[in-house]
Design an enzyme around this catalytic site. Structure first.
Site, PDB file in Angstrom:
ATOM      1  N   CYS A   2     -12.280  -0.341  -7.350  1.00  0.00           N
ATOM      2  CA  CYS A   2     -12.830  -0.598  -8.674  1.00  0.00           C
ATOM      3  C   CYS A   2     -12.966   0.739  -9.398  1.00  0.00           C
ATOM      4  O   CYS A   2     -12.910   1.798  -8.789  1.00  0.00           O
ATOM      5  CB  CYS A   2     -14.194  -1.246  -8.557  1.00  0.00           C
ATOM      6  N   ARG A  27      -7.313   1.177 -11.398  1.00  0.00           N
ATOM      7  CA  ARG A  27      -7.987   1.042 -10.108  1.00  0.00           C
ATOM      8  C   ARG A  27      -8.406  -0.387  -9.804  1.00  0.00           C
ATOM      9  O   ARG A  27      -8.821  -0.698  -8.692  1.00  0.00           O
ATOM     10  CB  ARG A  27      -9.239   1.924 -10.091  1.00  0.00           C
ATOM     11  N   TRP A  74     -11.868  -4.823  -8.955  1.00  0.00           N
ATOM     12  CA  TRP A  74     -10.843  -5.390  -8.079  1.00  0.00           C
ATOM     13  C   TRP A  74     -11.642  -6.183  -7.045  1.00  0.00           C
ATOM     14  O   TRP A  74     -12.347  -5.613  -6.214  1.00  0.00           O
ATOM     15  CB  TRP A  74     -10.041  -4.280  -7.418  1.00  0.00           C
ATOM     16  N   ASN A 100     -18.567   0.281  -6.272  1.00  0.00           N
ATOM     17  CA  ASN A 100     -17.233   0.248  -5.690  1.00  0.00           C
ATOM     18  C   ASN A 100     -17.423   0.372  -4.195  1.00  0.00           C
ATOM     19  O   ASN A 100     -18.131   1.257  -3.734  1.00  0.00           O
ATOM     20  CB  ASN A 100     -16.416   1.422  -6.248  1.00  0.00           C
ATOM     21  N   GLY A 101     -16.788  -0.519  -3.422  1.00  0.00           N
ATOM     22  CA  GLY A 101     -16.939  -0.478  -1.968  1.00  0.00           C
ATOM     23  C   GLY A 101     -17.386  -1.830  -1.450  1.00  0.00           C
ATOM     24  O   GLY A 101     -17.361  -2.824  -2.184  1.00  0.00           O
ATOM     25  N   GLU A 485      11.260   1.394   1.001  1.00  0.00           N
ATOM     26  CA  GLU A 485      10.551   1.757  -0.237  1.00  0.00           C
ATOM     27  C   GLU A 485      11.100   0.954  -1.422  1.00  0.00           C
ATOM     28  O   GLU A 485      10.338   0.477  -2.268  1.00  0.00           O
ATOM     29  CB  GLU A 485      10.671   3.269  -0.469  1.00  0.00           C
ATOM     30  N   LYS A 489       8.801  -1.544  -3.668  1.00  0.00           N
ATOM     31  CA  LYS A 489       8.676  -1.377  -5.130  1.00  0.00           C
ATOM     32  C   LYS A 489       8.974  -2.693  -5.821  1.00  0.00           C
ATOM     33  O   LYS A 489       8.261  -3.122  -6.724  1.00  0.00           O
ATOM     34  CB  LYS A 489       9.672  -0.353  -5.654  1.00  0.00           C
ATOM     35  N   GLU A 492       6.211  -5.448  -5.158  1.00  0.00           N
ATOM     36  CA  GLU A 492       4.861  -5.259  -5.712  1.00  0.00           C
ATOM     37  C   GLU A 492       4.803  -5.385  -7.230  1.00  0.00           C
ATOM     38  O   GLU A 492       3.776  -5.800  -7.771  1.00  0.00           O
ATOM     39  CB  GLU A 492       4.176  -3.996  -5.205  1.00  0.00           C
ATOM     40  N   HIS A 508      20.951  -8.725  13.696  1.00  0.00           N
ATOM     41  CA  HIS A 508      20.007  -9.269  14.672  1.00  0.00           C
ATOM     42  C   HIS A 508      19.071 -10.301  14.043  1.00  0.00           C
ATOM     43  O   HIS A 508      18.039 -10.632  14.620  1.00  0.00           O
ATOM     44  CB  HIS A 508      19.200  -8.133  15.310  1.00  0.00           C
ATOM     45  N   LYS A 607      -4.683   0.688  -7.547  1.00  0.00           N
ATOM     46  CA  LYS A 607      -4.058   1.968  -7.253  1.00  0.00           C
ATOM     47  C   LYS A 607      -4.598   2.620  -5.989  1.00  0.00           C
ATOM     48  O   LYS A 607      -3.870   3.157  -5.188  1.00  0.00           O
ATOM     49  CB  LYS A 607      -4.270   2.900  -8.458  1.00  0.00           C
TER      50      LYS A 607
HETATM   51  O1  M6R Z   1      -3.029   6.621  -2.180  1.00  0.00           O
HETATM   52  P1  M6R Z   1      -2.223   6.346  -0.960  1.00  0.00           P
HETATM   53  O2  M6R Z   1      -0.922   7.064  -0.952  1.00  0.00           O
HETATM   54  O3  M6R Z   1      -2.978   6.583   0.312  1.00  0.00           O
HETATM   55  O4  M6R Z   1      -1.898   4.801  -1.038  1.00  0.00           O
HETATM   56  C1  M6R Z   1      -1.211   4.139  -0.023  1.00  0.00           C
HETATM   57  C2  M6R Z   1      -0.751   2.790  -0.500  1.00  0.00           C
HETATM   58  O5  M6R Z   1      -1.834   1.998  -0.864  1.00  0.00           O
HETATM   59  C3  M6R Z   1       0.195   2.915  -1.695  1.00  0.00           C
HETATM   60  O6  M6R Z   1       1.292   3.726  -1.392  1.00  0.00           O
HETATM   61  C4  M6R Z   1       0.715   1.538  -2.132  1.00  0.00           C
HETATM   62  O7  M6R Z   1       1.535   1.001  -1.138  1.00  0.00           O
HETATM   63  C5  M6R Z   1       1.421   1.646  -3.475  1.00  0.00           C
HETATM   64  N1  M6R Z   1       1.044   0.533  -4.294  1.00  0.00           N
HETATM   65  C6  M6R Z   1       2.900   1.672  -3.342  1.00  0.00           C
HETATM   66  O8  M6R Z   1       3.566   1.634  -4.541  1.00  0.00           O
END
Ligand code: M6R
Length: 612
Positions: A2, A27, A74, A100-101, A485, A489, A492, A508, A607
């Site tokens: 958050c 966030r 969030w 937050n938490g 990756e 991308k 998400e 496989h 984020k």
């Molecule tokens: O801030 P961090 O690099 O530790 O975050 C790790 C993941 O949460 C972050 O890479 C997430 O997978 C992203 N949304 C990827 O685009």
């Protein structure tokens, strides 16, 4: 997860809070709210949805309050709706709390309070804390700050919390444990936020609150104590974030801006480290542990998501150049798997935000068992940068888009520099290989810039595949993590199901999925597995799969086989992920935009994942 913002000063608080919440919206963005003191009354305004919706709703009113707290959520406890949105009142509406938490013992606190006759409107742990605080305060006849310290000493879990009280309308109390919190120190005004982004336009002076510290903020004073009321001397840091780094600067989305920033962010990451005329590589941040690194019997990388993918690329690089065995662990698994750690072992934590809860917990375990933990972090002053033994910053600038792009390439840049330098010192590469790699690294920003000129072509390809239901991404060797990756991308931000695989693994199992509706993205640049991946492309084509291939410029074979080819500049194969990932970032971006998705704020994501 958050976003928290608070203000106390001489200006009107409401516009500062709204602007701050917009900056923090990356966030968490399912609901939002603010609390102000208006005419001696504690007012809470909150609703489900984006900050802009709350802003519109409040625009008809005029607020005088020069103190206030704000939150963008969030959801962790209870669905996103008006009632569960923060701030939360205490039962008697004398206090408002943003948090937050996760307060892990909120159920037992709630039962205790219910037995005393309190009732609750929301499903949140935060409302329970607000009423618990009220109860602690009144039952023990305490002032607010003593009540906060006593209440927090009974809380189990993580929190960054700010409290506004009707009875003490010129005081903000902020505290943290396990969730980030920064205090901005202006001239006669204070700001509190989850990170520095809402603060930088007002002041560059910040204090990073540490775990179990409580800040008592008044218009003319700032006092920080621990939970036992022992006074602490805060250290003021000067931050160096320019406003244009946290604004879109003419781009439609932060993600696109950040993709296009990569030539610069990679160059920034190498600046002062890679010195071409002298042909040297200096990573000042990890000098103390260089010997331990080159003598390591094993290196363990811990990270999550995209950062974990960077760790996978590093596995190939460190093993190849340094001949050191490497393990790459999801931080979320490492923290619970009773890892075997030899004292002095090297563990490298990778994190863009520097606040990922799983990575922080994994670091703690590794350190407790005697490991030297190095941090590869983007966010300056973040928790991971502070708890690790040494580390290197990415210097990629703030990354606001939820989908990580420029942080990934900066992570690869730092990790490549570390491996190349360690290999030279260890003697596992020759001077001439070292110089060759340095030259290649030095050329990467220009090559990434060239890859970005493919944007229009990639946009056209995206239009063809925007309605696909599934995607497969295949790569081998250094390009295998790039496949992972690329798939991450796409899923998400576009919500298309996508999987990344080592290309040879296709036979496989995943090959069963291939038909004329399955787009398969091959990262098939010219490297040591080139001949092998050509066979994999043929296997897909003979089952009528649609092939999009990222190839090296000048490739003459693959364009004759693939349905679409994207040519990127050649580089050393160990550095190719820095270039080959760029078209995949653009492909996901355009597909997501064409599907009408909110690219910068994808559903259900945030984020910085500061909860487990
Ligand atoms: O801030 P961090 O690099 O530790 O975050 C790790 C993941 O949460 C972050 O890479 C997430 O997978 C992203 N949304 C990827 O685009």
């Amino acid at each position: 997860m958050c976003g928290i913002v608070a203000y106390l000063g001489k200006q009107k608080a409401e516009p500062i809070l709204i602007k701050g919440l917009k900056r923090l919206e990356y966030r968490g963005y399912d609901s939002t709210g603010i609390a102000l003191i208006e005419n001696d009354e504690l007012q809470v305004h909150k609703k489900k949805g984006k900050v802009a919706e709350l802003e519109t709703e409040l625009s008809a009113q005029s607020f005088k309050s020069s103190i206030g707290i704000g939150h963008t959520r969030w959801a962790t406890h209870g669905e996103p709706n008006d009632v569960n949105a923060h701030p939360h009142y205490s039962a008697d509406q004398s206090l408002a709390v943003i948090h937050n938490g996760i307060i892990e013992n909120y159920r037992s606190l709630k039962t205790e309070l219910q037995k005393k006759g309190y009732s609750f409107k929301s499903d949140t742990d935060t409302e329970v804390f607000a009423t618990f605080l009220q109860d602690v305060k009144t039952s023990n006849d305490l002032n607010l700050e003593d009540a906060v310290r006593l209440a927090l000493s009974r809380v189990v879990g993580a929190y960054a919390i700010v409290i506004l009280s009707k009875e003490e309308p010129d005081t903000l109390i902020a505290a943290r444990k396990g969730s980030p919190m920064v205090i901005g120190v202006g001239k006669g005004e204070y700001f509190v936020a989850s990170d520095a982004t809402p603060i930088v336009e007002y002041t560059n002076n910040v204090i990073y609150l540490n775990d179990e510290e409580v800040a008592i903020i008044k218009s003319d004073s700032l006092e920080i104590t621990d939970l036992k009321d022992i006074p602490l001397t805060p250290k003021i840091h000067e931050i160096d974030i320019a406003l244009d780094e946290i604004e879109k600067g003419g781009y439609e989305h932060f993600m696109l801006k950040e993709i296009f920033e990569q030539p610069k962010s990679i160059a920034d990451c190498m600046r002062g480290r890679l010195k071409m005329p002298e042909q040297t590589l200096i990573l000042g941040g990890i000098q103390k542990y260089t010997d331990a690194l080159i003598q390591a019997e094993k290196i363990t990388f811990i990270a999550c998501g995209t950062s974990w993918h960077a760790g996978l690329v590093a596995e190939y690089i460190f093993e190849e150049f340094c001949r050191i065995p490497v393990e790459v662990q999801y931080a979320s698994e490492y923290r619970y798997r009773n890892p075997i750690v030899k004292p002095g072992e090297i563990v490298i934590a990778i994190s863009q935000s520097g606040e990922t809860a799983d990575t922080l917990a994994a670091i703690e375990i590794a350190q407790r068992r005697g490991a030297i933990v190095l941090g590869i972090v983007n966010a300056v002053g973040s928790s991971i940068s502070r708890v690790t033994d040494e580390g290197a910053y990415l210097h990629a600038g703030p990354e606001i888009g939820v989908a990580s792009t420029k942080a990934f390439t900066a992570q690869l840049t730092v990790l490549s520099m570390m491996a190349i330098k360690a290999a030279l010192l260890k003697g596992t590469i020759t001077d001439s290989t070292f110089r060759e790699l340095l030259n290649e690294l030095n050329d990467i920003p220009a090559k990434v810039a060239k890859a970005l000129t493919l944007n229009d072509k990639i946009k056209e390809i995206s239009a063809t595949f925007k309605d696909a239901h599934n995607f497969l991404y295949l790569g081998r060797g250094y390009n295998f993590p790039v496949a992972l990756e690329g798939a991450l991308k796409l899923k998400e931000i576009s919500y298309i199901h996508a999987e990344g695989y080592p290309a040879a693994e296709m036979k496989h199992g995943p090959i069963a999925l291939i038909d004329e509706n399955m787009p398969v993205v091959f990262i098939a640049t010219r490297d040591s597995s080139y001949d092998k991946i050509i066979s994999n492309i043929q296997e897909v084509k003979s089952r009528k799969g649609k092939v999009i291939a990222v190839v090296t410029e000048g490739d003459v074979l693959i364009p004759g086989m693939a349905d679409y080819t994207i040519e990127v500049p050649a580089t050393h194969e160990a550095l190719m992920p820095l270039v080959s990932v760029v078209p995949l970032q653009l492909l996901s971006y355009h597909i997501a935009v064409m599907r009408g998705a909110n690219v910068d704020q994808p559903r259900n994501l945030a984020k910085s994942v500061t909860v487990e």
